[in-house]
Design an enzyme around this catalytic site. Structure first.
Site, PDB file in Angstrom:
ATOM      1  N   LYS A  28       0.837  -1.213   0.000  1.00 20.69           N
ATOM      2  CA  LYS A  28       0.000   0.000   0.000  1.00 20.69           C
ATOM      3  C   LYS A  28       0.872   1.263   0.000  1.00 20.69           C
ATOM      4  O   LYS A  28       0.622   2.192  -0.765  1.00 20.69           O
ATOM      5  CB  LYS A  28      -0.932  -0.037   1.224  1.00 20.69           C
ATOM      6  CG  LYS A  28      -1.867   1.158   1.330  1.00 20.69           C
ATOM      7  CD  LYS A  28      -3.083   0.846   2.178  1.00 20.69           C
ATOM      8  CE  LYS A  28      -2.811   0.769   3.662  1.00 20.69           C
ATOM      9  NZ  LYS A  28      -2.527   2.087   4.273  1.00 20.69           N
ATOM     10  N   SER A  29       1.889   1.285   0.832  1.00 21.77           N
ATOM     11  CA  SER A  29       2.743   2.482   0.928  1.00 21.77           C
ATOM     12  C   SER A  29       3.409   2.774  -0.414  1.00 21.77           C
ATOM     13  O   SER A  29       3.454   3.927  -0.874  1.00 21.77           O
ATOM     14  CB  SER A  29       3.837   2.263   1.977  1.00 21.77           C
ATOM     15  OG  SER A  29       3.272   2.123   3.249  1.00 21.77           O
ATOM     16  N   GLN A 176       4.416   9.111   7.421  1.00 15.61           N
ATOM     17  CA  GLN A 176       3.533  10.008   6.669  1.00 15.61           C
ATOM     18  C   GLN A 176       3.985  11.450   6.837  1.00 15.61           C
ATOM     19  O   GLN A 176       4.010  12.221   5.881  1.00 15.61           O
ATOM     20  CB  GLN A 176       2.083   9.834   7.131  1.00 15.61           C
ATOM     21  CG  GLN A 176       1.534   8.457   6.790  1.00 15.61           C
ATOM     22  CD  GLN A 176       0.138   8.224   7.348  1.00 15.61           C
ATOM     23  OE1 GLN A 176      -0.420   9.085   8.022  1.00 15.61           O
ATOM     24  NE2 GLN A 176      -0.410   7.051   7.083  1.00 15.61           N
ATOM     25  N   ASP A 326       1.567  -1.248  11.854  1.00 17.98           N
ATOM     26  CA  ASP A 326       0.257  -1.705  11.358  1.00 17.98           C
ATOM     27  C   ASP A 326      -0.044  -3.150  11.753  1.00 17.98           C
ATOM     28  O   ASP A 326      -1.152  -3.639  11.495  1.00 17.98           O
ATOM     29  CB  ASP A 326       0.204  -1.579   9.830  1.00 17.98           C
ATOM     30  CG  ASP A 326       0.166  -0.116   9.390  1.00 17.98           C
ATOM     31  OD1 ASP A 326      -0.306   0.729  10.177  1.00 17.98           O
ATOM     32  OD2 ASP A 326       0.613   0.174   8.276  1.00 17.98           O
TER      33      ASP A 326
HETATM   34  C1  S3P Z   1       2.337   4.663   6.153  1.00 17.07           C
HETATM   35  C2  S3P Z   1       2.816   5.015   7.374  1.00 17.07           C
HETATM   36  C3  S3P Z   1       2.213   4.560   8.641  1.00 17.07           C
HETATM   37  C4  S3P Z   1       1.236   3.407   8.444  1.00 17.07           C
HETATM   38  C5  S3P Z   1       0.368   3.579   7.257  1.00 17.07           C
HETATM   39  C6  S3P Z   1       1.195   3.732   5.992  1.00 17.07           C
HETATM   40  C7  S3P Z   1       3.014   5.199   4.956  1.00 17.07           C
HETATM   41  O1  S3P Z   1       1.541   5.644   9.246  1.00 17.07           O
HETATM   42  O2  S3P Z   1       0.432   3.240   9.609  1.00 17.07           O
HETATM   43  O3  S3P Z   1      -0.481   2.444   7.093  1.00 17.07           O
HETATM   44  O4  S3P Z   1       2.781   4.682   3.837  1.00 17.07           O
HETATM   45  O5  S3P Z   1       3.817   6.133   5.102  1.00 17.07           O
HETATM   46  P1  S3P Z   1       2.376   6.686  10.175  1.00 17.07           P
HETATM   47  O6  S3P Z   1       3.452   7.173   9.318  1.00 17.07           O
HETATM   48  O7  S3P Z   1       1.430   7.792  10.551  1.00 17.07           O
HETATM   49  O8  S3P Z   1       2.835   5.867  11.350  1.00 17.07           O
END
Ligand code: S3P
Length: 447
Positions: A28-29, A176, A326
């Site tokens: 997903k990321s 994020q 996650d």
């Molecule tokens: C993600 C970062 C994570 C994760 C999310 C995906 C990303 O959140 O929980 O599912 O793709 O950068 P945080 O960066 O807020 O921990």
């Protein structure tokens, strides 16, 4: 129910051995980032293995709204004709990111240094989540945000006309936030720096380099110092998205707790910034082999072979939390079947995910007969041993895909079935969860 559909009540029942291959979808990321970086590149970026979950589809729509041409050529096969760094045009309407915190936060960063305005909203879960952690650093570049109280969505962001480069020290361990700052830094002159005391997933740094930006990472006494040189000309890429270790976690954990199971999960990313669950499961005594290690799409990957295992409780140290953030909900399920207690420390970020994940899991596990203790920053599950978890409750999903999938995994090994009020959020990250799991032999059904 999710922003896109009706509630789907579901039930999981004790299952025979899970067997076969679990080919989980793309990460997903990396999928979000492929679309966004493609949109910031002049020329055609081709993506294969893209996760076609609702969250990523919302990012594809957003990139179109900012002026990129985004086309689906076939399953997982996408083309993005981008507009270049600083080339976003102003969207004509409000952008609805549904359930996706990653999508909205990264895109806010990507537009923050272009002089346009955009208004963002999302579903009831996303509208509760904190956005000040993003808009505060973006204000340092010169962007202005007007949202609801506590910076919540809906929110209008006005990009900086004369952005300045920024040095930002992270106060929460969030990839994020880091990514939003780096994306904003792309259209600022000079060097943007992020100081990251606790390392988080590094896909943005790796992929920006792959697209031709200059990004360096130095280890310092304060943590990682990430430096991006602004206003690069990004080059179009071919991105092969590896399979998602966070989605793989569900069949892997199910196989560990359903007696007699043996499954394989091909081509899963083993990036060290995403690997904490697997490290923890091995410490618990899990029988997981990592076969054919290799590199795919710039990420280390391996084929996983997983067998049912008798597990023991462990302490998960706080410095590991970011690399498995996650996966704590499904770890709490596995921990329920272990001998002894599993203590998870440094997990306060779970309280601001799609739901308060500590609370959601604690309430559901207790209803299923498992004893759970929580503090603001810890969660402790008192394991009952293999085959000893009663189950028999209806659990609440709170618009959270990972809570839904975790309780369905739980019900595969409890004495009585476990049901859910709403499985529809699963489609945000793992649209083929149900056929994939039932294909392995899992007794999961819609009520
Ligand atoms: C993600 C970062 C994570 C994760 C999310 C995906 C990303 O959140 O929980 O599912 O793709 O950068 P945080 O960066 O807020 O921990």
């Amino acid at each position: 129910m999710s922003a896109h559909g009706q509630p789907i009540p579901m039930t999981a029942r004790a299952s025979g051995p899970l067997t076969g291959e679990a080919a989980v979808p793309g990460d997903k990321s990396i999928s979000h980032r492929s679309l966004i970086f493609g949109a910031l590149t002049v020329g055609e970026t081709r993506i294969t293995g893209l996760l076609e979950g609702e969250d990523v589809l919302d990012t594809a729509k957003a990139m179109r709204a900012f002026g990129a041409e985004v086309t689906r050529l076939g399953p997982g096969d996408w083309s993005v004709h981008g507009v270049g760094v600083g080339g976003f045009s102003e969207p004509e309407d409000v952008i609805d990111f549904g359930n996706s915190g990653t999508g909205v936060r990264l895109v806010m960063g990507a537009m923050a240094t272009t002089p346009i305005a955009a208004t963002f909203t999302g579903d009831a879960s996303l509208r509760k989540r904190p956005m000040g952690r993003i808009t505060d650093p973006l204000a340092l570049f010169g962007a202005r945000a007007h949202g609801r109280s506590k910076g919540r969505l809906p929110l209008t962001l006005i990009g900086a006309a004369d952005p300045v480069p920024v040095t930002f020290r992270m106060t929460v361990p969030s990839a994020q936030v880091k990514s939003a700052v780096l994306l904003a830094g792309l259209n600022a002159p000079g060097q943007t720096r992020v100081i990251e005391p606790d390392p988080t997933r590094d896909h943005t740094e790796r992929m920006l380099r792959g697209f031709g930006a200059e990004v360096t990472v130095e280890k310092t006494d304060e943590g990682n110092l990430i430096t991006l040189t602004g206003q690069p000309e990004l080059r179009p890429q071919k991105v092969a998205v590896p399979r998602d270790p966070s989605s793989a976690a569900f069949p892997v954990c199910a196989a560990l707790i359903v007696e007699g199971s043996e499954i394989t999960v091909p081509g899963v990313s083993r990036n060290a910034t995403r690997d904490g669950l697997y490290v923890t499961l091995l410490e618990m005594g899990a029988d997981i082999a990592f076969e054919n290690p290799r590199e795919e799409g710039g990420e280390p990957v391996a084929d996983l072979r997983v067998r049912y295992s008798e597990l023991k409780g462990v302490e998960v140290p706080p410095e590991r939390a970011a690399s498995m953030i996650d996966e704590f909900p499904v770890l709490s399920v596995v921990a329920s079947f272990a001998e002894g207690s599993t203590v998870m420390r440094g997990v306060r970020e779970l309280r601001v995910k799609e739901s308060d994940r500590i609370d959601a899991m604690a309430v559901g596990l207790r209803a299923c007969g498992v004893s759970v203790d929580e503090t603001e920053d810890t969660m402790t599950v008192h394991g009952m041993g293999a085959g000893a978890v009663p189950g028999g409750a209806r659990c609440v999903t709170h618009l959270d895909h990972r809570i839904a999938m975790s309780f369905l995994v739980l019900g595969l090994a409890t004495r009585a079935p476990v049901s859910l009020d709403d499985g529809s959020p699963i489609a945000t990250s793992f649209p083929v969860f149900e056929p994939l799991m039932t294909g392995l032999g899992a007794a999961i059904s819609r009520d």
